[in-house]
Design an enzyme around this catalytic site. Structure first.
Site, short mmCIF file in Angstrom:
data_model
loop_
_atom_site.label_atom_id
_atom_site.label_comp_id
_atom_site.label_asym_id
_atom_site.label_seq_id
_atom_site.Cartn_x
_atom_site.Cartn_y
_atom_site.Cartn_z
CB CYS A 51 -0.95 0.00 1.19
SG CYS A 51 -0.14 -0.05 2.80
CB ALA A 190 -9.31 10.16 3.38
CG MET A 193 -1.98 10.96 11.61
SD MET A 193 -0.25 10.51 11.83
CE MET A 193 0.55 12.03 11.36
CB ILE A 194 -6.86 8.98 8.44
CG1 ILE A 194 -7.30 10.21 9.24
CG2 ILE A 194 -8.00 7.97 8.36
CD1 ILE A 194 -7.70 9.93 10.69
#
Length: 416
Positions: A51, A190, A193-194
């Site tokens: 990712c 979004a 950090m999230i």
């Protein structure tokens, strides 16, 4: 001779929306490896796709493989080069070796020293091995990389102290709730950090996550990675009462969560505690929310010292890790330097075997025709010695006095 080359698309330069365009899904990875391996001049290849990064590792006969690999990546994903060109990093030779070791040890990770990347690299290596897209050079390179990563983990504390705000957020929530896996988490925003928070929560076994964002498509991207629910920012207020943990990080100029909203949520929850972390600047949550019973509200300032302390610890360890990588790479480079010698030995061995087989066939025919055994064997030995020594003798005669000692070192039966 093949050389190591790497094309990298990673978190340091590339937003999620671009990373996902060039990602290799598991169902397409094997075909992608085979296609790359069949390109002229590509002797071996491995593809890593996570990712946070996509990296292509090759042993290539091309003087420079950057254009070739960039075209391959664009063509494979059916995207234009100008979309990705500014996000590409290319390494070859010693720079490629250093980069791969930095990746494997977590020095190049979004969270400094994180260990997950090593497992992902090993998985990519094993897939390439299964589909037979490796050669001796890449095999040796990755074994060296895994060994170096292990040495760094063993001899430093690079992965011991948490460094990210997201990690600290998860650790704090564990102090409030004994079993994180049983909690529902509302993530607002979004961004990076999230996304990290979702990653750590997922590692802790949390399987009930809701991602809320003004742009629903961005929320869906993170939600898809962790099997979470995605909603628009306008909807989030109706989901607040469901959340045991709320982490907010938006770019809003005014607070989006007020005291009244949380009071209503607590009533619906029968005052079951809520852990809230506001890591936005300006703040997303009104400070007055922290005055409510059963609410545990933290801001980024509350986490700052913890994070800074741990960053300091890891930065010290980073230097030690880099020293280990440099020393280990020196050993690998010495092995690389011997490859031309190995090729020369293999070539000479092939030639010697050809001469041996040719003379042996002649000797066998002579013996079948009734030739004297002892004479035939002596003749075979003389011819074999003469033919095998002809080229070395010729080269020794042409060798300068300064280099003669090197020749003597290759002939152990020379008497001084």
């Amino acid at each position: 001779m093949s050389q190591i080359a790497i094309l990298s698309v990673n978190h340091q330069l590339v937003p999620v929306e671009v990373r996902e365009k060039v990602a290799f899904t598991p169902d397409k990875l094997i075909q992608a490896l085979n296609n790359l391996h069949h390109i002229d001049g590509i002797d071996a290849c491995i593809i890593l796709s996570t990712c946070n990064r996509v990296e292509i590792y090759v042993a290539s006969n091309h003087k420079n493989s950057e254009e070739l690999l960039s075209n391959y990546l664009a063509k494979t994903h059916n995207i234009k080069r100008d979309i990705i060109d500014s996000y590409l990093n290319y390494f070859e030779g010693n720079e490629a070796l250093t980069h791969l070791c930095n990746v494997a040890t977590g020095l190049d990770s979004l969270v400094l020293g994180e260990p997950q990347i090593l497992g992902q690299l090993k998985n990519a290596y094993h897939i390439a091995k299964e589909v037979k897209t490796l050669n001796k050079l890449l095999e040796k390179l990755f074994q060296h990389t895994f060994s170096t990563a292990k040495k760094v983990r063993t001899n430093t504390q690079i992965g011991a102290s948490p460094v990210s705000i997201a990690y600290c957020a998860v650790k704090l929530s564990e102090k409030i709730f004994e079993q994180l896996s049983e909690q529902t988490v509302l993530l607002i925003g979004a961004g990076e950090m999230i996304e990290l928070c979702a990653h750590y929560l997922n590692q802790k076994g949390v399987n009930k996550m809701i991602v809320a964002n003004r742009t629903i498509e961005n929320a869906k991207k993170i939600a898809h990675l962790y099997q979470a629910q995605s909603i628009g920012l306008k909807q989030f207020s109706s989901f607040v009462y469901k959340a045991d943990i709320i982490i907010s990080s938006t770019a809003a100029s005014m607070p989006i969560i007020g005291k009244g909203l949380i009071e209503s949520a607590l009533k619906k929850r029968k005052h079951k505690p809520i852990f809230m972390l506001d890591i936005a600047i300006p703040r997303d949550i009104e400070p007055e929310v922290g005055q409510l019973d059963d609410v545990y509200l933290y801001t980024i300032d509350d986490l700052g010292q913890v994070v800074n302390d741990n960053i300091g610890n890891r930065e010290k360890e980073k230097g030690l890790a880099q020293e280990i990588i440099v020393k280990q790479n020196q050993v690998f480079n010495k092995w690389l330097d011997t490859i031309p010698n190995e090729q020369m030995v293999q070539s000479y061995q092939f030639g010697a075997n050809s001469i041996k087989n040719e003379l042996l066939e002649k000797a066998i025919k002579q013996l079948k025709n009734g030739a004297n055994s002892e004479d035939t064997i002596r003749k075979l030995a003389d011819q074999l010695a003469n033919k095998l020594l002809h080229l070395p003798f010729k080269n020794i005669k042409q060798t300068s006095i300064e280099n003669l000692s090197q020749c003597e070192g290759c002939i152990p039966y020379i008497k001084n």
